[in-house]
Scaffold this motif. Structure first.
Motif, PDB file in Angstrom:
ATOM      1  N   LYS A   1     -58.738  41.579 -40.399  1.00 42.64           N
ATOM      2  CA  LYS A   1     -58.669  42.235 -39.093  1.00 42.64           C
ATOM      3  C   LYS A   1     -58.836  43.750 -39.219  1.00 42.64           C
ATOM      4  O   LYS A   1     -59.461  44.391 -38.361  1.00 42.64           O
ATOM      5  CB  LYS A   1     -57.318  41.903 -38.447  1.00 42.64           C
ATOM      6  N   THR A   2     -58.296  44.306 -40.297  1.00 45.93           N
ATOM      7  CA  THR A   2     -58.346  45.756 -40.484  1.00 45.93           C
ATOM      8  C   THR A   2     -59.536  46.218 -41.315  1.00 45.93           C
ATOM      9  O   THR A   2     -59.736  47.419 -41.491  1.00 45.93           O
ATOM     10  CB  THR A   2     -57.048  46.253 -41.153  1.00 45.93           C
TER      11      THR A   2
ATOM     12  N   GLU B   1     -60.084  34.594 -34.969  1.00 40.19           N
ATOM     13  CA  GLU B   1     -59.328  35.602 -34.233  1.00 40.19           C
ATOM     14  C   GLU B   1     -59.234  36.912 -35.013  1.00 40.19           C
ATOM     15  O   GLU B   1     -58.901  37.954 -34.438  1.00 40.19           O
ATOM     16  CB  GLU B   1     -57.925  35.085 -33.911  1.00 40.19           C
ATOM     17  N   ALA B   2     -59.546  36.867 -36.308  1.00 41.58           N
ATOM     18  CA  ALA B   2     -59.572  38.087 -37.128  1.00 41.58           C
ATOM     19  C   ALA B   2     -60.967  38.701 -37.137  1.00 41.58           C
ATOM     20  O   ALA B   2     -61.194  39.711 -37.815  1.00 41.58           O
ATOM     21  CB  ALA B   2     -59.136  37.775 -38.555  1.00 41.58           C
ATOM     22  N   GLY B   3     -61.901  38.096 -36.395  1.00 37.60           N
ATOM     23  CA  GLY B   3     -63.243  38.651 -36.277  1.00 37.60           C
ATOM     24  C   GLY B   3     -64.320  37.935 -37.056  1.00 37.60           C
ATOM     25  O   GLY B   3     -65.490  38.318 -36.977  1.00 37.60           O
TER      26      GLY B   3
ATOM     27  N   PHE C   1     -55.303  37.374 -43.321  1.00 38.57           N
ATOM     28  CA  PHE C   1     -55.641  37.532 -41.906  1.00 38.57           C
ATOM     29  C   PHE C   1     -55.659  39.005 -41.508  1.00 38.57           C
ATOM     30  O   PHE C   1     -56.629  39.489 -40.920  1.00 38.57           O
ATOM     31  CB  PHE C   1     -54.651  36.761 -41.038  1.00 38.57           C
ATOM     32  N   GLN C   2     -54.599  39.706 -41.838  1.00 43.59           N
ATOM     33  CA  GLN C   2     -54.501  41.120 -41.470  1.00 43.59           C
ATOM     34  C   GLN C   2     -55.552  41.951 -42.199  1.00 43.59           C
ATOM     35  O   GLN C   2     -56.097  42.909 -41.638  1.00 43.59           O
ATOM     36  CB  GLN C   2     -53.090  41.647 -41.767  1.00 43.59           C
TER      37      GLN C   2
ATOM     38  N   TYR D   1     -59.115  32.038 -38.311  1.00 44.79           N
ATOM     39  CA  TYR D   1     -59.709  33.277 -38.815  1.00 44.79           C
ATOM     40  C   TYR D   1     -60.758  33.852 -37.871  1.00 44.79           C
ATOM     41  O   TYR D   1     -61.132  35.020 -37.994  1.00 44.79           O
ATOM     42  CB  TYR D   1     -60.296  33.046 -40.205  1.00 44.79           C
TER      43      TYR D   1
ATOM     44  N   LYS E   1     -67.183  38.426 -41.385  1.00 43.92           N
ATOM     45  CA  LYS E   1     -67.652  39.161 -40.217  1.00 43.92           C
ATOM     46  C   LYS E   1     -69.043  39.713 -40.527  1.00 43.92           C
ATOM     47  O   LYS E   1     -69.271  40.244 -41.613  1.00 43.92           O
ATOM     48  CB  LYS E   1     -66.695  40.308 -39.882  1.00 43.92           C
TER      49      LYS E   1
END
Length: 355
Positions: free
Chosen positions: A219-220, A240-242, A215-216, A238, A168
Motif C-alpha cells: 500500500k505504501t 485493496e492494496a492496489g 499488505f501495508q 491484496y 501494481k
C-alpha cells in the motif's frame, strides 16, 4: 536437528488449554475413543489449505471401510490458526513429542534438511501432472523417508498448486513475454536464498519482508507486489492494496506435508497405522478437487475486483533463466541434491517436451 528448548516450554502450556481447539470440531460420537491424538496447523479456514487437516481429521473419525475400526474409535484433537505456534514451532513440537501430528508447508523443512530446498527451486515443475507424479511417487517417498533421522515420520504430500506474481502496474494490462517485462518490480519474498535468487532470475527484484507486513508494504510502495497462490491473494484482499495484475508465472510449486512423531507412529497398533494411511489417500483425492475449484473460483473473483489475470504463452525464457538457479543449488548441495534433483529434472523435461 537444531531445536530451541524454550519453544517446548512455550508450546506445552498452550496444548494443555482445552480452549485452543478449533471451533470447527467434528460432530460428537457415542463411542469412547481408543486412540486420541493431537493434530495442528497454522492456517485459517478461508485459506482452503486448512482443509487438508480438516478432511483428514473427519475421515479418520469415521468407521473404516473394512469395519475393523468403528466410528468414534479414533479422536483427533485439532489445533489450527496458529493457536499453538508458527510452523517452525509446530515442527519442533512434533519432534519433542508434544504434538503427535502436524501439517506444514514443505519449505519449513529446509530448516532441518537442505534437500527439501529442491522442492522450492523455480520451474522444477511445469505441469500439475508432473508435480503429482513426483510427490506421490518414489521420489516423494524418498523425501518423506529423510525425516526419520529427525524423529519425524513423513506421512504424505498434498499439492497446493503453483505460486504466481501479483503486483501494481501503471497500465491496465501487459502481455508478459520475457523476464524483461518484470524489470523494476520489487516483489516481496520469504527470506529464502533460493526464492530470492529465483525472483531475481525471472526479471523482478526480490525484497524479503515478513508476511505480516506485506499488505501495508504494498500500500505504501515499499514493494510493488508479491508471489503466492490465487487463493491467498483473494483471502488477504491484496487488490485493496492496489495490486491490479496477477500473472500466471507458475514459477514455484507449492506443497504441504503431514508429519507424525516417529516414536508415536511406530507405537501404534498396525490397524491404526493402516487407517491413518487410508484416511490420507481419501482426503488427498477430496482436497485435490477442492483446490482445483478454489483456484478457478479465486481467479474469477479477482477479475470482478478489477484485477487483470495474465497468462504467459511461452515460459521458455523464464525456464532458461531458472535453470541457472538450479545449477547453483546443485553446486552448493551436491551430495543432498544430485540423485533427487536429477530424477525430478528428467521427469520435468519429459513433461515439458510433451506440452
Amino acid at each position: 536437528m537444531k531445536l530451541n528448548s524454550r519453544l517446548y516450554l512455550f508450546v506445552l502450556p498452550l496444548l494443555l488449554l482445552s480452549g485452543c481447539t478449533s471451533n470447527q470440531e467434528s460432530e460428537p460420537v457415542e463411542n469412547t475413543p481408543k486412540l486420541v491424538f493431537r493434530l495442528s496447523n497454522e492456517l485459517k479456514p478461508d485459506s482452503r489449505i486448512w482443509e487438508i487437516s480438516n478432511l483428514f481429521r473427519n475421515e479418520l473419525e469415521k468407521a473404516s471401510p473394512d469395519g475393523e475400526i468403528e466410528a468414534g474409535e479414533i479422536k483427533v484433537i485439532f489445533y489450527d490458526q496458529g493457536t499453538v505456534g508458527s510452523e517452525r514451532q509446530l515442527l519442533e513440537s512434533c519432534y519433542f513429542d508434544v504434538l503427535e501430528m502436524v501439517q506444514v508447508n514443505s519449505s519449513i523443512l529446509t530448516t532441518i534438511d537442505p534437500a527439501y530446498s529442491i522442492l522450492d527451486l523455480p520451474y522444477l515443475f511445469v505441469t500439475e501432472e508432473q508435480h503429482a507424479r513426483v510427490l506421490n511417487g518414489e521420489i516423494g517417498r524418498k523425501f518423506l523417508q529423510r525425516l526419520a533421522r529427525f524423529n519425524l515420520h513423513g506421512l504424505s504430500f498434498y499439492s497446493t498448486g503453483f505460486r504466481n506474481l501479483f503486483y501494481k502496474y501503471p497500465v491496465d494490462s501487459i502481455e508478459v513475454k520475457s523476464p524483461r517485462d518484470f524489470h523494476g518490480l520489487k516483489i516481496r519474498v520469504m527470506e529464502s536464498p533460493v526464492m530470492i535468487n529465483s525472483i531475481n532470475a525471472i526479471g523482478a527484484t526480490a525484497t524479503p519482508i515478513p508476511f505480516s507486513e506485506l499488505f501495508q508494504s504494498m500500500k505504501t510502495g515499499v514493494v510493488d507486489g508479491a508471489e503466492n497462490s490465487a487463493r491467498i491473494f483473494m483471502s488477504y484482499k491484496y487488490y485493496e492494496a492496489g495490486c491490479n495484475q496477477f500473472t500466471l508465472t507458475e514459477h514455484f510449486a507449492n506443497q504441504h506435508i503431514l508429519i507424525a512423531n516417529a516414536k508415536w507412529f511406530a507405537s501404534l497398533e498396525p490397524k491404526y497405522q493402516k487407517r491413518i494411511n487410508e484416511a490420507i489417500i481419501i482426503s488427498q483425492q477430496k482436497f485435490d478437487e477442492i483446490w482445483k475449484h478454489t483456484t478457478e473460483e479465486s481467479l474469477c473473483e479477482m477479475q470482478k475486483h478489477g484485477v487483470m489475470v495474465n497468462e504467459i504463452k511461452d515460459k521458455t525464457p523464464f525456464i532458461t533463466r531458472a535453470n541457472k538457479v538450479i545449477e547453483q543449488f546443485s553446486d552448493r548441495y551436491p551430495m543432498e541434491s544430485e540423485e533427487l534433483l536429477f530424477d525430478i529434472m528428467n521427469i520435468r523435461n519429459e513433461s515439458f517436451d510433451n506440452k
